[in-house]
Structures are given as structure tokens and as C-alpha cells.
Design an enzyme around this catalytic site. Sequence first.
Site, PDB file in Angstrom:
ATOM      1  N   ARG A  95      -8.525  -0.508   4.953  1.00 42.32           N
ATOM      2  CA  ARG A  95      -7.542   0.385   4.115  1.00 42.32           C
ATOM      3  C   ARG A  95      -6.148  -0.277   3.763  1.00 42.32           C
ATOM      4  NH1 ARG A  95      -6.135   4.939   7.725  1.00 42.32           N
ATOM      5  NH2 ARG A  95      -4.562   5.362   5.381  1.00 42.32           N
TER       6      ARG A  95
ATOM      7  N   ARG B 195      -4.454  11.107   4.384  1.00 35.54           N
ATOM      8  CA  ARG B 195      -3.179  11.497   4.976  1.00 35.54           C
ATOM      9  C   ARG B 195      -1.829  11.258   3.309  1.00 35.54           C
ATOM     10  NH1 ARG B 195       0.877  14.546   7.874  1.00 35.54           N
ATOM     11  NH2 ARG B 195       2.574  13.559   6.911  1.00 35.54           N
TER      12      ARG B 195
ATOM     13  N   ASP C 169       4.945   0.902  11.796  1.00 34.27           N
ATOM     14  CA  ASP C 169       3.728  -0.081  10.856  1.00 34.27           C
ATOM     15  C   ASP C 169       4.125  -1.404  11.749  1.00 34.27           C
ATOM     16  OD1 ASP C 169       3.366   2.110   9.999  1.00 34.27           O
ATOM     17  OD2 ASP C 169       3.812   2.178   8.065  1.00 34.27           O
TER      18      ASP C 169
ATOM     19  N   LYS D 127       0.715  -1.173  -0.490  1.00 37.37           N
ATOM     20  CA  LYS D 127       0.301  -0.070  -0.245  1.00 37.37           C
ATOM     21  C   LYS D 127       0.659   1.656  -0.017  1.00 37.37           C
ATOM     22  CE  LYS D 127      -1.847   2.117   3.980  1.00 37.37           C
ATOM     23  NZ  LYS D 127      -1.009   3.105   3.716  1.00 37.37           N
ATOM     24  N   ASN D 128       2.074   1.598   0.729  1.00 36.58           N
ATOM     25  CA  ASN D 128       3.034   2.573   0.693  1.00 36.58           C
ATOM     26  C   ASN D 128       3.808   2.666   0.042  1.00 36.58           C
ATOM     27  OD1 ASN D 128       1.091   3.029   3.125  1.00 36.58           O
ATOM     28  ND2 ASN D 128       3.115   2.316   4.509  1.00 36.58           N
TER      29      ASN D 128
ATOM     30  N   ILE E  30       8.753   7.337  16.689  1.00 35.99           N
ATOM     31  CA  ILE E  30       8.055   7.755  14.971  1.00 35.99           C
ATOM     32  C   ILE E  30       6.816   8.708  15.288  1.00 35.99           C
ATOM     33  CG2 ILE E  30       7.410   8.122  12.629  1.00 35.99           C
ATOM     34  CD1 ILE E  30      10.200   7.050  13.141  1.00 35.99           C
TER      35      ILE E  30
ATOM     36  N   ASP F 237       4.808  20.320   7.603  1.00 32.95           N
ATOM     37  CA  ASP F 237       5.286  21.485   6.929  1.00 32.95           C
ATOM     38  C   ASP F 237       6.775  21.142   6.306  1.00 32.95           C
ATOM     39  OD1 ASP F 237       5.956  19.572   9.349  1.00 32.95           O
ATOM     40  OD2 ASP F 237       8.212  20.985   9.636  1.00 32.95           O
ATOM     41  N   GLN F 238       7.161  20.109   6.084  1.00 36.08           N
ATOM     42  CA  GLN F 238       8.099  19.759   5.673  1.00 36.08           C
ATOM     43  C   GLN F 238       8.004  19.836   4.047  1.00 36.08           C
ATOM     44  OE1 GLN F 238      11.392  19.272   7.045  1.00 36.08           O
ATOM     45  NE2 GLN F 238      10.397  19.828   8.381  1.00 36.08           N
TER      46      GLN F 238
ATOM     47  N   ARG G 258       0.885  14.944  13.051  1.00 37.78           N
ATOM     48  CA  ARG G 258       1.631  14.729  11.534  1.00 37.78           C
ATOM     49  C   ARG G 258       1.166  16.036  10.735  1.00 37.78           C
ATOM     50  NH1 ARG G 258      -0.755   8.523   9.792  1.00 37.78           N
ATOM     51  NH2 ARG G 258       0.940   8.578   8.325  1.00 37.78           N
ATOM     52  N   PRO G 259       2.052  16.906  10.900  1.00 37.44           N
ATOM     53  CA  PRO G 259       1.815  18.053   9.845  1.00 37.44           C
ATOM     54  C   PRO G 259       2.663  17.636   8.319  1.00 37.44           C
ATOM     55  CG  PRO G 259       3.591  18.029  11.396  1.00 37.44           C
ATOM     56  CD  PRO G 259       3.116  17.417  11.337  1.00 37.44           C
TER      57      PRO G 259
ATOM     58  N   CYS H  83      -4.369   8.408   9.451  1.00 34.42           N
ATOM     59  CA  CYS H  83      -4.508   8.299  10.952  1.00 34.42           C
ATOM     60  C   CYS H  83      -4.817   8.914  12.365  1.00 34.42           C
ATOM     61  CB  CYS H  83      -3.934   7.095  10.916  1.00 34.42           C
ATOM     62  SG  CYS H  83      -4.738   4.976  10.361  1.00 34.42           S
TER      63      CYS H  83
END
Length: 420
Positions: free
Chosen positions: A399, A92, A307, A22-23, A329, A124-125, A121-122, A116
Site C-alpha cells: 500500500r 481511509r 509514521d 503516498k501521503n 497520535i 468528525d473534524q 480514526r474518526p 489501517c
Amino acid sequence: MDKFVITGGTRVNGEVVISGAKNAALPLLAGMILAETPITLTNVPTLKDVKTLIDLIKGMGITIDKKGDTVTCDTSTINNYYAPYELVKTMRASILVLAPLLARFGQAEVSLPGGCAIGSRPVDQHLKALEAMGAIISVENGYVKAKTPEGGRLKGCNFTFDMVTVGGTENTIMAAVLAQGTTRLENCAREPEVVDLANMLVKMGAKIDGIGTAYMTIEGVEKLNGCEYSVVPDRIETGSYLALAMMTGGDVTARNTNAHIMQSVLSKMTEMGADITTGDDWIRVKMDKRPTAVDIRTLPHPAFPTDMQAQLMTVCAIADGTSTIIENIFENRYMHVPELNRLGANISVDGHTAVVKGVEKLKAAPVMATDLRASMSLVMAAVAADGETTIERIYHIDRGYENVEEKLRGLGVKIERVKG
Ligand code: UD1
């Protein structure tokens, strides 16, 4: 809402065929937006998150279809550069369309993501890196609005990520491949899924050095073409089924997978007493004794992945001795702990640290899934517990785990989905 009813006490045995990751599939689907000619992706898992991203891309007027595990895409019909809140809020990873749209079409409007509930979980980067390439970005009414100066191309830059971010690295690579000049990136994520994206982009004509390392150099090209590419196997799905074998004194062989991209997980499993053998595309885990307690720290790849934290914590719950787990994390990734304790586990949490005192046996109870990987940890606990466990809110598991009931049943698990 659907729920699972699982009758515990089965020793799992047999083979399970692993799906595409998935990722990896999500950034690869977003990367298809960069192709000027038709592009095909194979080994794409059938999952809710994949459907969400395909719907999002379709909403831009792009011709994209999934048949079986194959997705074909033709971007020539694109008519807007917009990713609405209604779709983005459910996942996300939707933010990954930002850089491809901006790099190729000079504009994008993407809702800020949800996903999730495992921390703030911003993004900004992602935004900082794009700004370093000259993007003009504003955040208005929950939407990121981005454009290139005078509708031209982004510009190569030197950029160091403040922290290791998988999605941030992926978005930045997708911007840099079409930027004018050279981009030098430091502190890049090295996850196999980032590598998969970079490999597909190279096949499309991108010039990337340092793939799989923390330092990448990308020479921008004027255009990228379509290609055919197969998604890397899902190391988290693989690890989840192998961990299930460990929970139940079982013997499971995962096929269509890759042991090289999950060494940290296999090492931990070996430390816990699992007997592991591997081949080119398979991994077998046999467990004929109670697991031994271990200490686990989650960190970016190649260290132990966040994960897999919930799943191995669940194995620790029945291990001989006390295990310590440190989650580095995400700040809120222990929501499964109260649920595991309802099933008879003895776990306490203090900040980022969980102390797991192994118990001999778990007992059935009604529980609730709280996020994607946590839902698999509850399935594992239920399979090992005495009695019948009901797990609510299993939409989380849909998901990220393809054909989960079918695969579990194939291993001997007694599981029913009750439609809600
Ligand atoms: C991806 C994976 C997710 C996995 C995670 C970490 C996908 C679709 N999802 O998520 O399953 O758990 O990697 O391996 O691939 N951060 C910031 N600012 C940013 C970006 C990230 O502060 O701009 C922080 C996050 O809040 C988090 C950490 O960095 O604490 C890592 O996040 P990141 O690696 O970006 O995770 P995702 O790409 O969202």
C-alpha cells in the site's frame, strides 16, 4: 496472500531512489477533482493506495489515467458524485474526495472510511469544518451525504480544529478554495504533504495565505484550472531506508529526497549515533557502531512523525540501553510490538508508552505484518536478525512502499516474495 522470506545478517549498502510521497499523492489526486481544465501530476508512486483512489475517481466518470509516474485527469466527463464502500473501506484517505466534490459540484456521497487498524480514526473534524461552511450533512447507512444550500457555493468561515488533523486540514482547504468569501483556519496541520496540496491549489489559481503554518487564510475563487505539478518526495520512505542502514551498520544514500522536510527524524538518528550528510536532494546515513538508546515522542509536524515510530522503535530494539517511546497520535499503534518481541526484542507497552530494552541481536521467526509502517519495521528487524524470517500479510507494505523488494535488493538485502 503473499509473504516475504528474508535471510538476515546483511550489512546494507548503496543508493536508493525515493518515490513521490503516498501521503501527498492521495490528497493531490483528490485535489484534481477541483480543476475545470485538464491537469497533470508527476512523480506519482505506483502503489495500491494510489490505484484505489484513481479507481474511485474513475468511478465518478472522470477521465483519469496513470502512465509511469504521470497521472492525467480531465474532470469534464464526471457523471456522479459517489464513493462506494467497496473502495473506500480499503483506504481511509478516500474521504479526501468529499470536499472537492462538494465544493465544485454542490453534492457528494462518500462511504465512511476504513484503512489501517491503528485506532478509531474518526472524521468528525472534516464534517464539522464543512458544516461551518454551510454544508448540509447527514450520515446514513455508513455513507456521508453532503450538499450545499440550494446547490450553491460553500461559504467562507472561521474555524479552529479541535486537534491537529492532516486529512481534516486537507479536506477543509479543498472546500475553502472554492467557497464564497474568506475562510480563516486555526490549528491547521503543517505536514509537508499539506503544504504540497496547498502549493498545487495555488498553481491552479487558489488564494491561500499562511501555507505551512497553523493559521491559514483562504480567499475563495470561482473556479480553478488545471496545471502540471510534481509530488513531494516521500519522507517516510526515505526515513525507512535510512533506518535500515542504522539497523545493520550500513551505509545508505537516499536520492531524489529532501532533508528539510524530515529534520526531526534526522536529529533523532544523529542522537542515536548515525553519521548523516545531506545535499540538495540526497541524504547519506553511515552507521559503524551499535545505536544508542533514545526517547521519542510522536507529535504533529515538525515534531517526530507517528509514521516513523515503528521503524525507529526497531532500531531502538538493538540499541545500547533502554529507550522510551510515547505515541501521542494514535491509540493503537503498537501492534508491531508482539511481532518484534517474537524476533527477540524486549519491548513492553503500558498505554501510550513503550519501553524498549536494547538487545545485542535479533533472531529469525515467523511474523505477521499488522499495518503499513509496521510491516517495514518487521522487514528491518528481519534484515538484522540471524536466520530466515517469514513475514505474512505483506499486502500492507504494497500500500505504501513502491518497488520495495527491488529497492531492498539494490541495497543488498536477501528477500524473496512467495506468492500465496
Ligand atoms: C495522515 C496520514 C497518516 C499519518 C497521519 C498522522 C495520509 C493519507 N495519512 O492520516 O499516514 O499517520 O496523518 O500524521 O496522509 N482525528 C479525529 N477526528 C478527525 C480527524 C482525525 O479525532 O476528524 C484524530 C485521529 O483519530 C488521530 C489524529 O486525529 O488520532 C490524527 O489524525 P489525522 O492527522 O487526521 O490522520 P490522517 O489524515 O487520517
